[in-house]
Design an enzyme around this catalytic site. Structure first.
Site, PDB file in Angstrom:
ATOM      1  N   GLU A 155      -4.870  -5.595   0.590  1.00  0.00           N
ATOM      2  CA  GLU A 155      -5.024  -6.259  -0.698  1.00  0.00           C
ATOM      3  C   GLU A 155      -4.879  -7.762  -0.501  1.00  0.00           C
ATOM      4  O   GLU A 155      -4.262  -8.219   0.448  1.00  0.00           O
ATOM      5  CB  GLU A 155      -3.944  -5.743  -1.657  1.00  0.00           C
ATOM      6  CG  GLU A 155      -4.135  -6.155  -3.104  1.00  0.00           C
ATOM      7  CD  GLU A 155      -3.094  -5.526  -4.017  1.00  0.00           C
ATOM      8  OE1 GLU A 155      -3.204  -5.677  -5.238  1.00  0.00           O
ATOM      9  OE2 GLU A 155      -2.158  -4.877  -3.486  1.00  0.00           O
ATOM     10  N   GLU A 192     -12.625   0.605 -14.497  1.00  0.00           N
ATOM     11  CA  GLU A 192     -11.655  -0.219 -15.205  1.00  0.00           C
ATOM     12  C   GLU A 192     -12.329  -1.507 -15.644  1.00  0.00           C
ATOM     13  O   GLU A 192     -13.489  -1.771 -15.318  1.00  0.00           O
ATOM     14  CB  GLU A 192     -10.431  -0.516 -14.330  1.00  0.00           C
ATOM     15  CG  GLU A 192     -10.743  -1.292 -13.079  1.00  0.00           C
ATOM     16  CD  GLU A 192      -9.552  -1.432 -12.139  1.00  0.00           C
ATOM     17  OE1 GLU A 192      -9.465  -2.469 -11.448  1.00  0.00           O
ATOM     18  OE2 GLU A 192      -8.712  -0.524 -12.079  1.00  0.00           O
ATOM     19  N   TYR A 200      -5.218   9.212  -7.458  1.00  0.00           N
ATOM     20  CA  TYR A 200      -4.198  10.197  -7.083  1.00  0.00           C
ATOM     21  C   TYR A 200      -3.907  11.138  -8.264  1.00  0.00           C
ATOM     22  O   TYR A 200      -3.755  12.352  -8.085  1.00  0.00           O
ATOM     23  CB  TYR A 200      -2.888   9.519  -6.688  1.00  0.00           C
ATOM     24  CG  TYR A 200      -2.989   8.434  -5.647  1.00  0.00           C
ATOM     25  CD1 TYR A 200      -4.045   8.380  -4.744  1.00  0.00           C
ATOM     26  CD2 TYR A 200      -2.016   7.444  -5.553  1.00  0.00           C
ATOM     27  CE1 TYR A 200      -4.129   7.381  -3.802  1.00  0.00           C
ATOM     28  CE2 TYR A 200      -2.085   6.443  -4.602  1.00  0.00           C
ATOM     29  CZ  TYR A 200      -3.146   6.408  -3.732  1.00  0.00           C
ATOM     30  OH  TYR A 200      -3.232   5.414  -2.788  1.00  0.00           O
ATOM     31  N   HIS A 249      -5.261  -5.903 -10.282  1.00  0.00           N
ATOM     32  CA  HIS A 249      -6.299  -5.985  -9.260  1.00  0.00           C
ATOM     33  C   HIS A 249      -6.991  -7.343  -9.306  1.00  0.00           C
ATOM     34  O   HIS A 249      -7.195  -7.904 -10.382  1.00  0.00           O
ATOM     35  CB  HIS A 249      -7.366  -4.903  -9.487  1.00  0.00           C
ATOM     36  CG  HIS A 249      -6.916  -3.539  -9.101  1.00  0.00           C
ATOM     37  ND1 HIS A 249      -7.465  -2.397  -9.645  1.00  0.00           N
ATOM     38  CD2 HIS A 249      -5.968  -3.107  -8.242  1.00  0.00           C
ATOM     39  CE1 HIS A 249      -6.883  -1.338  -9.126  1.00  0.00           C
ATOM     40  NE2 HIS A 249      -5.965  -1.747  -8.272  1.00  0.00           N
ATOM     41  N   THR A 308      -0.960  -0.253  17.003  1.00  0.00           N
ATOM     42  CA  THR A 308       0.433  -0.097  17.416  1.00  0.00           C
ATOM     43  C   THR A 308       1.417  -0.666  16.393  1.00  0.00           C
ATOM     44  O   THR A 308       2.628  -0.632  16.622  1.00  0.00           O
ATOM     45  CB  THR A 308       0.668  -0.769  18.776  1.00  0.00           C
ATOM     46  OG1 THR A 308       0.262  -2.148  18.696  1.00  0.00           O
ATOM     47  CG2 THR A 308      -0.123  -0.075  19.866  1.00  0.00           C
ATOM     48  N   GLY A 309       0.933  -1.187  15.288  1.00  0.00           N
ATOM     49  CA  GLY A 309       1.819  -1.677  14.235  1.00  0.00           C
ATOM     50  C   GLY A 309       2.591  -0.535  13.584  1.00  0.00           C
ATOM     51  O   GLY A 309       2.200   0.631  13.657  1.00  0.00           O
ATOM     52  N   LYS A 310       3.664  -0.888  12.917  1.00  0.00           N
ATOM     53  CA  LYS A 310       4.545   0.110  12.322  1.00  0.00           C
ATOM     54  C   LYS A 310       3.817   0.951  11.282  1.00  0.00           C
ATOM     55  O   LYS A 310       3.905   2.190  11.283  1.00  0.00           O
ATOM     56  CB  LYS A 310       5.749  -0.590  11.699  1.00  0.00           C
ATOM     57  CG  LYS A 310       6.761   0.356  11.072  1.00  0.00           C
ATOM     58  CD  LYS A 310       7.952  -0.421  10.513  1.00  0.00           C
ATOM     59  CE  LYS A 310       8.947   0.519   9.851  1.00  0.00           C
ATOM     60  NZ  LYS A 310      10.108  -0.238   9.273  1.00  0.00           N
ATOM     61  N   GLN A 311       3.084   0.291  10.377  1.00  0.00           N
ATOM     62  CA  GLN A 311       2.400   1.025   9.312  1.00  0.00           C
ATOM     63  C   GLN A 311       1.290   1.900   9.876  1.00  0.00           C
ATOM     64  O   GLN A 311       1.137   3.063   9.482  1.00  0.00           O
ATOM     65  CB  GLN A 311       1.822   0.046   8.283  1.00  0.00           C
ATOM     66  CG  GLN A 311       1.182   0.732   7.085  1.00  0.00           C
ATOM     67  CD  GLN A 311       0.534  -0.260   6.143  1.00  0.00           C
ATOM     68  OE1 GLN A 311      -0.096  -1.215   6.574  1.00  0.00           O
ATOM     69  NE2 GLN A 311       0.678  -0.034   4.850  1.00  0.00           N
TER      70      GLN A 311
END
Length: 733
Positions: free
Chosen positions: A141, A254, A204, A297, A58-61
């Site tokens: 993160e 990486e 992406y 990172h 139910t959180g915004k994000q």
């Protein structure tokens, strides 16, 4: 009511009647034959059948992500919010449960997305493991490293649940329209290329390149950029090998860790044992990463005995992967590689049968046969791919809290071990370290001789020994004995001293949530006295800053951090308060002839893309030099962008600013507004510093429109090469 498609309406009475297809049962069987965590790899095979719940629903994000994902086709069946029991206040057809066990019992989900803050994420993952949810996706993160070591200790003791992440954009099936994460959906198209990547933004870029080439994607797995990952390259490659919908594979690595070398070993073995292997194209970011620094990172640093990004590139190439230097190249190169595979097929069958086979494969891959001959395709495949000069390795990685010799020695003394007073004249000392073995996802004892700063694969030099141990139990007697045997310590007093040192290092590692605790040691064959049987000096200790920044643990220790200009550039420190990772690149001495040539200021979202932007600018034909690495962070705002501009302008060398954005959580229109804010409040036009902008990904059209209609002197581009060429031109001008 919502205008988009949502899951079918369910009442709490019949909510436990889970619908499962035969494909679901085949992919997510939890039979008793499973014996270890490695047997959960098939849980990665998500698709239209996958029943998904969200934790923190139910959180915004989570709500915004669920609306978008459901509209795309994801079968979200409900979620969890502690203390809530009922239906979602916005997604009114979807139930909310107070615990994961209750949601598992009633909804029978195949996967859960963890949408809670980083300091709560480990507890949420643990709850999902205890409920035996087959696939757990953690996007947060900066989860404290030791919290994740505890999670991995749990995962290794079970065979039901598989973790993706943390610090990952998630996992997405373009074919099955199933998204668990925050990937930019407009970039994706159904196809037959599988992707596994450490970096979200680089993945992406790769997705967009494939889509533009008409290939599309099958399954995209975010390995994530943390020190330890729930799913690594080899896990994903194993899935792609046996997936009939995957015809080609992309690997995006990486700097940091050994996952790329392990992937190379897997690729070499796969190509030996497979008559017609699927083409594998790869990229490694961070060739020009600054030695001794964390590049955005949490896991993007080169540790003791680890290979550089350039060495990893060479290892993957030698294993048979086709290498590219920028993700925008993936589409064209993979298209050629798929066509080469079809040409190989043609050599084995009759012309008539070949036409039939080709038509079948072409329909599946979306590949259109061009007039190129096999020899022409091979020429493209083997064309020269220039690479930037490599940077020598540095074994002393620096996170936010690095304690040099003096304070580290004081900590050791408080834990019962006194170091040798003066550094002895030893030609080849060893480094003894209690650190983290990323491959086994566990702490380890690491012994390495200090030779080998040259830029070669250190894991091939056989100068080191890693002995992983259980996070909960600590080093066993067998582990310690193996360490002493590798060091050839036979003198009884030297062995006793080494044991005390290992014990002290381990206690410090646990107590203060260490990353790497290193001490130089030597054991003379004929010590002058028992006190000289083991020589130990120059400790260098690194601790996890997330444990303090997010959870406020070990405040007294973190108060010892050296933030003087000698230890940390003031501009780098200034960015931290706003979540900006800034690393100054190039020579620091103004008298250096190359000092002024590092004159392209870079502003990028995402650590992987920021590293690769620095790398790719240096390649011919651009041959430009970035003045900095700057990662705005995944949740940048317009104000963050303005402050990033201010950091760049503080560098007297900067002659042009390159804004390179590929949005996931970062929105293209927000970046554009930040650029306008910087122009207005920082007086960019009056300074005469040109700005080159490339905005792709989430809300890219709106961001491009805002820039185009601003009336500002901004050079806007869609493609990376065109933007990089303009930057190099302006920097030279």
């Amino acid at each position: 009511m919502l205008s988009h498609r949502v899951a079918p309406r369910l009442s709490r009475k019949n909510i436990s009647r889970a619908r499962k297809s035969p494909l679901h049962l085949a992919s997510f069987s939890t039979s008793s034959s499973r014996l270890s965590y490695s047997d959960t790899i098939n849980n990665l095979k998500i698709g239209a059948h996958t029943r998904v719940i969200f934790q923190g629903f139910t959180g915004k994000q989570a709500t915004a992500n669920a609306i978008e994902s459901i509209a795309w086709g994801t079968n979200i069946v409900g979620g969890v919010t502690p203390g809530r029991d009922g239906m979602h206040p916005v997604l009114e057809t979807l139930p909310v449960f107070p615990t994961v066990k209750a949601a598992m019992r009633e909804l029978k989900p195949d996967a859960t997305g963890i949408y809670v803050a980083a300091h709560q994420a480990a507890a949420a993952i643990e709850e999902a493991i205890e409920a035996e949810i087959p696939l757990i996706v953690a996007v947060a993160e900066h989860i404290p490293v030791h919290d994740m070591l505890k999670i991995h200790s749990m995962l290794k003791s079970q065979s039901k649940s598989r973790l993706v992440g943390a610090n990952t954009p998630g996992i997405i099936s373009a074919l099955g329209r199933c998204r668990i994460g925050f990937q930019p959906l407009p970039c994706f198209a159904p196809g037959h290329v599988g992707i596994v990547a450490k970096s979200g933004t680089l993945s992406y870029e790769a997705v967009a390149s494939l889509t533009r080439a008409g290939l599309g994607q099958s399954l995209c797995i975010g390995m994530g950029g943390d020190v330890v990952a729930g799913t690594d390259f080899v896990d994903a490659l194993t899935v792609f090998e046996h997936d009939r919908d995957t015809h080609g594979i992309l690997v995006i690595g990486e700097v940091g860790g050994r996952a790329e070398e392990e992937a190379a070993a897997w690729i070499a073995d796969y190509r030996r044992r497979t008559a017609n292997p699927k083409p594998i194209v790869a990229l490694v970011g961070g060739k020009l990463a600054k030695p001794g620094r964390v590049m955005g990172h949490a896991g993007a640093w080169r540790g003791l005995t680890e290979s550089s990004a350039e060495a990893k590139y060479q290892i993957l190439h030698a294993a048979g992967a086709v290498m590219v230097n920028h993700p925008a190249q993936f589409g064209a190169v993979m298209k050629v590689e798929l066509e080469r595979g079809l040409d190989a097929l043609a050599a084995k069958v009759s012309e008539e049968k070949f036409r039939s086979e080709f038509d079948n494969v072409a329909r599946a891959t979306g590949t259109q046969r061009r007039g190129a001959s096999a020899s022409q395709l091979r020429a493209y495949h083997t064309s020269h791919r220039p690479r930037p000069a490599s940077v020598p390795g540095n074994h002393g990685h620096r996170r936010s809290l690095h304690l040099p010799s003096a304070p580290a020695a004081d900590l050791l003394l408080k834990h019962g071990f006194a170091l040798t007073r003066d550094p002895p004249p030893v030609q080849v000392p060893h480094i003894l370290s209690v650190t983290i073995d990323r491959s086994t996802r566990a702490p380890c004892l690491l012994v390495s001789d200090t030779r080998g700063n040259e830029d070669i694969p250190q894991t091939l030099s056989r100068n080191d020994k890693r002995i992983p141990f259980d996070f909960r139990e600590g080093p066993s007697e067998t582990d310690i004995a193996e360490t002493l045997a590798f060091l050839r310590i036979t003198h009884p007093h030297a062995a006793a001293s080494a044991r005390r040192l290992i014990s002290a290092l381990h206690q410090l590692f646990l107590t203060y949530e260490g990353i790497a605790l290193d001490v130089k040691i030597a054991a003379p064959h004929e010590p002058a006295a028992d006190a000289d049987a083991l020589l130990a000096w120059d400790p260098q200790f690194t601790f996890d800053d997330a444990a303090y920044r997010l959870c406020k643990r070990h405040g007294a220790l973190h108060a010892l951090r050296d933030v003087s200009p000698a230890a940390l550039h003031p501009v780098e420190l200034a960015g931290e308060a706003d979540g900006i990772v800034y690393v100054k690149l190039g020579p620091t001495d103004r008298a250096d002839p190359a000092y002024a040539s590092y004159n392209i200021g870079t502003l990028v979202n995402g650590a992987g893309l920021a590293m690769n932007t620095v790398d790719a600018l240096a390649l011919p034909p651009h041959a430009g030099h970035a003045a900095n690495f700057l990662d705005t962070g995944g949740k940048a705002t317009a104000e963050t962008v303005k402050k990033s501009f201010a950091l760049l302008l503080a560098d007297e060398r900067v002659k042009v600013i390159f804004v390179n954005i590929f949005g996931g959580l970062t929105l293209g229109d927000m970046i554009a507004r930040g650029i306008l804010l910087a122009f207005r409040e920082l007086g960019l036009e009056d300074r005469g510093i040109p700005v080159v902008v490339r905005i792709r990904g989430t809300n890219e059209a709106e961001g491009q429109r805002i820039v185009a209609e601003s009336g500002l002197k901004v050079f806007a581009f869609d493609g990376f090469d065109e933007a990089a060429a303009k930057c190099a031109e302006l920097a030279r001008g």
